[in-house]
Design an enzyme around this catalytic site. Structure first.
Site, PDB file in Angstrom:
ATOM      1  N   ASN A   1      53.764  72.503  35.520  1.00 41.06           N
ATOM      2  CA  ASN A   1      54.846  71.625  35.065  1.00 41.06           C
ATOM      3  C   ASN A   1      54.564  70.178  35.431  1.00 41.06           C
ATOM      4  O   ASN A   1      53.771  69.901  36.345  1.00 41.06           O
ATOM      5  CB  ASN A   1      56.178  72.039  35.708  1.00 41.06           C
ATOM      6  CG  ASN A   1      56.827  73.211  34.994  1.00 41.06           C
ATOM      7  OD1 ASN A   1      56.750  73.355  33.779  1.00 41.06           O
ATOM      8  ND2 ASN A   1      57.480  74.067  35.774  1.00 41.06           N
TER       9      ASN A   1
ATOM     10  N   ASN B   1      55.229  77.838  24.104  1.00 42.52           N
ATOM     11  CA  ASN B   1      54.658  76.844  23.181  1.00 42.52           C
ATOM     12  C   ASN B   1      53.211  76.557  23.569  1.00 42.52           C
ATOM     13  O   ASN B   1      52.342  76.379  22.700  1.00 42.52           O
ATOM     14  CB  ASN B   1      55.462  75.534  23.249  1.00 42.52           C
ATOM     15  CG  ASN B   1      56.825  75.660  22.584  1.00 42.52           C
ATOM     16  OD1 ASN B   1      56.951  76.275  21.531  1.00 42.52           O
ATOM     17  ND2 ASN B   1      57.836  75.108  23.196  1.00 42.52           N
TER      18      ASN B   1
ATOM     19  N   HIS C   1      64.718  82.436  33.364  1.00 46.79           N
ATOM     20  CA  HIS C   1      65.607  81.728  32.429  1.00 46.79           C
ATOM     21  C   HIS C   1      67.057  82.135  32.666  1.00 46.79           C
ATOM     22  O   HIS C   1      67.342  83.322  32.878  1.00 46.79           O
ATOM     23  CB  HIS C   1      65.227  82.061  30.982  1.00 46.79           C
ATOM     24  CG  HIS C   1      63.929  81.466  30.561  1.00 46.79           C
ATOM     25  ND1 HIS C   1      63.839  80.239  29.947  1.00 46.79           N
ATOM     26  CD2 HIS C   1      62.651  81.899  30.710  1.00 46.79           C
ATOM     27  CE1 HIS C   1      62.569  79.951  29.710  1.00 46.79           C
ATOM     28  NE2 HIS C   1      61.818  80.941  30.164  1.00 46.79           N
TER      29      HIS C   1
ATOM     30  N   ASN D   1      57.155  69.928  22.334  1.00 46.29           N
ATOM     31  CA  ASN D   1      56.922  70.272  23.753  1.00 46.29           C
ATOM     32  C   ASN D   1      55.439  69.997  23.967  1.00 46.29           C
ATOM     33  O   ASN D   1      54.606  70.666  23.346  1.00 46.29           O
ATOM     34  CB  ASN D   1      57.282  71.740  23.956  1.00 46.29           C
ATOM     35  CG  ASN D   1      57.055  72.267  25.362  1.00 46.29           C
ATOM     36  OD1 ASN D   1      56.960  73.478  25.510  1.00 46.29           O
ATOM     37  ND2 ASN D   1      57.002  71.441  26.384  1.00 46.29           N
TER      38      ASN D   1
ATOM     39  N   CYS E   1      54.216  79.950  29.599  1.00 43.47           N
ATOM     40  CA  CYS E   1      54.632  78.863  28.717  1.00 43.47           C
ATOM     41  C   CYS E   1      54.364  79.303  27.280  1.00 43.47           C
ATOM     42  O   CYS E   1      53.194  79.497  26.909  1.00 43.47           O
ATOM     43  CB  CYS E   1      53.855  77.585  29.040  1.00 43.47           C
ATOM     44  SG  CYS E   1      54.238  76.199  27.944  1.00 43.47           S
TER      45      CYS E   1
ATOM     46  N   GLN F   1      53.835  69.728  30.255  1.00 40.38           N
ATOM     47  CA  GLN F   1      53.017  70.638  31.055  1.00 40.38           C
ATOM     48  C   GLN F   1      51.520  70.343  30.876  1.00 40.38           C
ATOM     49  O   GLN F   1      51.116  69.851  29.811  1.00 40.38           O
ATOM     50  CB  GLN F   1      53.256  72.117  30.649  1.00 40.38           C
ATOM     51  CG  GLN F   1      54.525  72.731  31.200  1.00 40.38           C
ATOM     52  CD  GLN F   1      55.737  72.534  30.315  1.00 40.38           C
ATOM     53  OE1 GLN F   1      55.620  72.405  29.082  1.00 40.38           O
ATOM     54  NE2 GLN F   1      56.913  72.484  30.930  1.00 40.38           N
TER      55      GLN F   1
ATOM     56  N   GLU G   1      64.282  72.367  31.129  1.00 38.86           N
ATOM     57  CA  GLU G   1      63.212  73.172  31.723  1.00 38.86           C
ATOM     58  C   GLU G   1      63.043  72.917  33.222  1.00 38.86           C
ATOM     59  O   GLU G   1      63.109  71.766  33.685  1.00 38.86           O
ATOM     60  CB  GLU G   1      61.873  72.877  31.031  1.00 38.86           C
ATOM     61  CG  GLU G   1      61.766  73.472  29.644  1.00 38.86           C
ATOM     62  CD  GLU G   1      60.323  73.556  29.184  1.00 38.86           C
ATOM     63  OE1 GLU G   1      59.435  73.715  30.051  1.00 38.86           O
ATOM     64  OE2 GLU G   1      60.092  73.451  27.968  1.00 38.86           O
ATOM     65  N   ARG G   2      62.771  73.997  33.942  1.00 38.45           N
ATOM     66  CA  ARG G   2      62.370  73.890  35.356  1.00 38.45           C
ATOM     67  C   ARG G   2      61.140  72.980  35.420  1.00 38.45           C
ATOM     68  O   ARG G   2      60.181  73.182  34.678  1.00 38.45           O
ATOM     69  CB  ARG G   2      62.036  75.271  35.899  1.00 38.45           C
ATOM     70  CG  ARG G   2      61.509  75.307  37.301  1.00 38.45           C
ATOM     71  CD  ARG G   2      61.189  76.711  37.792  1.00 38.45           C
ATOM     72  NE  ARG G   2      60.152  77.373  37.006  1.00 38.45           N
ATOM     73  CZ  ARG G   2      59.595  78.551  37.361  1.00 38.45           C
ATOM     74  NH1 ARG G   2      60.016  79.191  38.438  1.00 38.45           N
ATOM     75  NH2 ARG G   2      58.666  79.106  36.589  1.00 38.45           N
TER      76      ARG G   2
ATOM     77  N   ASN H   1      64.800  77.873  34.331  1.00 39.89           N
ATOM     78  CA  ASN H   1      64.925  77.123  33.074  1.00 39.89           C
ATOM     79  C   ASN H   1      66.320  77.392  32.521  1.00 39.89           C
ATOM     80  O   ASN H   1      66.725  78.570  32.443  1.00 39.89           O
ATOM     81  CB  ASN H   1      63.864  77.596  32.074  1.00 39.89           C
ATOM     82  CG  ASN H   1      62.458  77.375  32.595  1.00 39.89           C
ATOM     83  OD1 ASN H   1      61.934  76.274  32.574  1.00 39.89           O
ATOM     84  ND2 ASN H   1      61.843  78.444  33.111  1.00 39.89           N
TER      85      ASN H   1
ATOM     86  N   CYS I   1      61.183  75.014  23.813  1.00 40.04           N
ATOM     87  CA  CYS I   1      60.750  75.864  24.924  1.00 40.04           C
ATOM     88  C   CYS I   1      60.537  77.269  24.353  1.00 40.04           C
ATOM     89  O   CYS I   1      61.502  77.924  23.950  1.00 40.04           O
ATOM     90  CB  CYS I   1      61.803  75.879  26.032  1.00 40.04           C
ATOM     91  SG  CYS I   1      61.341  76.898  27.448  1.00 40.04           S
TER      92      CYS I   1
ATOM     93  N   THR J   1      59.291  80.170  25.796  1.00 41.54           N
ATOM     94  CA  THR J   1      59.830  81.266  26.606  1.00 41.54           C
ATOM     95  C   THR J   1      61.353  81.199  26.630  1.00 41.54           C
ATOM     96  O   THR J   1      62.029  82.227  26.689  1.00 41.54           O
ATOM     97  CB  THR J   1      59.294  81.217  28.056  1.00 41.54           C
ATOM     98  OG1 THR J   1      59.504  79.900  28.593  1.00 41.54           O
ATOM     99  CG2 THR J   1      57.823  81.593  28.110  1.00 41.54           C
ATOM    100  N   GLY J   2      61.888  79.964  26.528  1.00 44.59           N
ATOM    101  CA  GLY J   2      63.349  79.811  26.480  1.00 44.59           C
ATOM    102  C   GLY J   2      63.927  80.417  25.217  1.00 44.59           C
ATOM    103  O   GLY J   2      64.991  81.050  25.237  1.00 44.59           O
TER     104      GLY J   2
END
Ligand SMILES: N[C@H](CCC[C@H](N)C(=O)O)C(=O)O
Length: 278
Positions: free
Chosen positions: A67, A78, A162, A13, A76, A46, A211-212, A193, A220, A222-223
């Site tokens: 983004n 990562n 998410h 990422n 974010c 990003q 991802e959004r 996301n 991701c 946060t994912g």
């Protein structure tokens, strides 16, 4: 203006990271899209901007995230690990525990002896209004009409929104078709996301994320946090989970009560530094 940057990634990422403390930087959506463009600019999922904190008493820095589509977002994961490596490499701090303000709340970055970074991502938000998601009341999962199908999805915010869908096999998951439809679903007023989670064991999942504002990414953060929170609230996962994403593995820990923080541990890599004319 000529801008210095560092190209970094967290499990693939990828990011353009900019020191906005020692450089005067104004990032418009058009400039972000140019920086993120993989042909005309540098190329990234990003753009991350390091700034001085609004409240120096509680934070060392402010961390802003944009983004590839040019939109500024709340969080974010990562990128947070890359942020910690960047500010130390740039000599902006020599601390190994770094409190950072984000639009999604205060997070704490801990640089480990092995070079990996553990981030206290703060508590997950499950109240629909905090996600935001259109629902009468919080629930472990919701019925969501997507493309003529009724999907059962978890809805979680890690500062950013998410949706988490369980699938039998991530490699066969309809990420290309369902991802965009979920991302722009009207019940997520700030878009979302979309995570596709395969439960391998109570301490192991596989995950792909559309991802959004960026499309499917190699990883991701946060994912991964949102998937573990959703899987745990739905009774499938234990406190410590290995999350295998296309780009590699993150370890996520969450006690399971809503006011407990989520911890994410993983690598952060600097690739090159450069300058670019904006
Ligand atoms: N696309 C996300 C932001 C980047 C999150 C992701 N790259 C991570 O590592 O958490 C959003 O619009 O909320």
């Amino acid at each position: 203006m000529t801008l210095s940057f560092t190209k970094m990634h967290g499990l693939g990422n990828d990011f353009v990271v900019i020191d906005g403390v020692r450089q005067a930087v104004e990032l418009t959506p058009e400039r972000v899209r140019f920086l993120a463009d993989r042909r005309l600019g540098v190329g990234c999922d990003q753009v991350l901007l390091v700034e001085s904190p609004a409240d120096p008493a509680t934070a060392a820095f402010r961390y802003r995230i944009f983004n590839a589509d040019g939109g500024e977002v709340e969080q974010c994961g990562n990128g947070a690990r890359c942020f910690a490596v960047f500010v130390r490499d740039q000599g902006l701090t020599d601390q190994t525990l770094i409190p950072v303000e984000t639009a999604g709340g205060l997070i704490h970055l801990q640089v480990e002896d092995n070079g990996e970074v553990t981030v206290n991502m703060g508590r997950p938000r499950l109240e629909p209004v905090e996600i935001p998601f259109a629902a009468e009341a919080p629930a472990p999962a919701y019925a969501l009409e997507v493309g003529g199908h009724t999907l059962e999805v978890g809805a979680v915010s890690m500062g950013n929104p998410h949706a988490v869908l369980r699938v039998e096999d991530v490699l066969k998951a309809p990420v290309e078709s369902l991802g965009p439809a979920m991302e722009s679903h009207p019940r997520f007023p700030r878009r979302v996301n979309a995570g596709f989670m395969e439960v391998v064991a109570r301490d192991h999942i596989r995950l792909r994320v559309f991802e959004r504002g960026a499309g499917e990414t190699q990883a991701c953060g946060t994912g991964a946090c949102a998937a573990v929170v959703s899987g745990r609230t739905r009774g499938w996962l234990d406190e410590r989970v290995a999350v295998d994403l296309p780009g590699g593995r993150l370890v996520i820990q969450w006690e399971g009560c809503e006011d407990a923080p989520v911890f994410m541990t993983g690598p952060a890599t600097s690739v090159f530094t450069g300058t670019i004319k904006l």
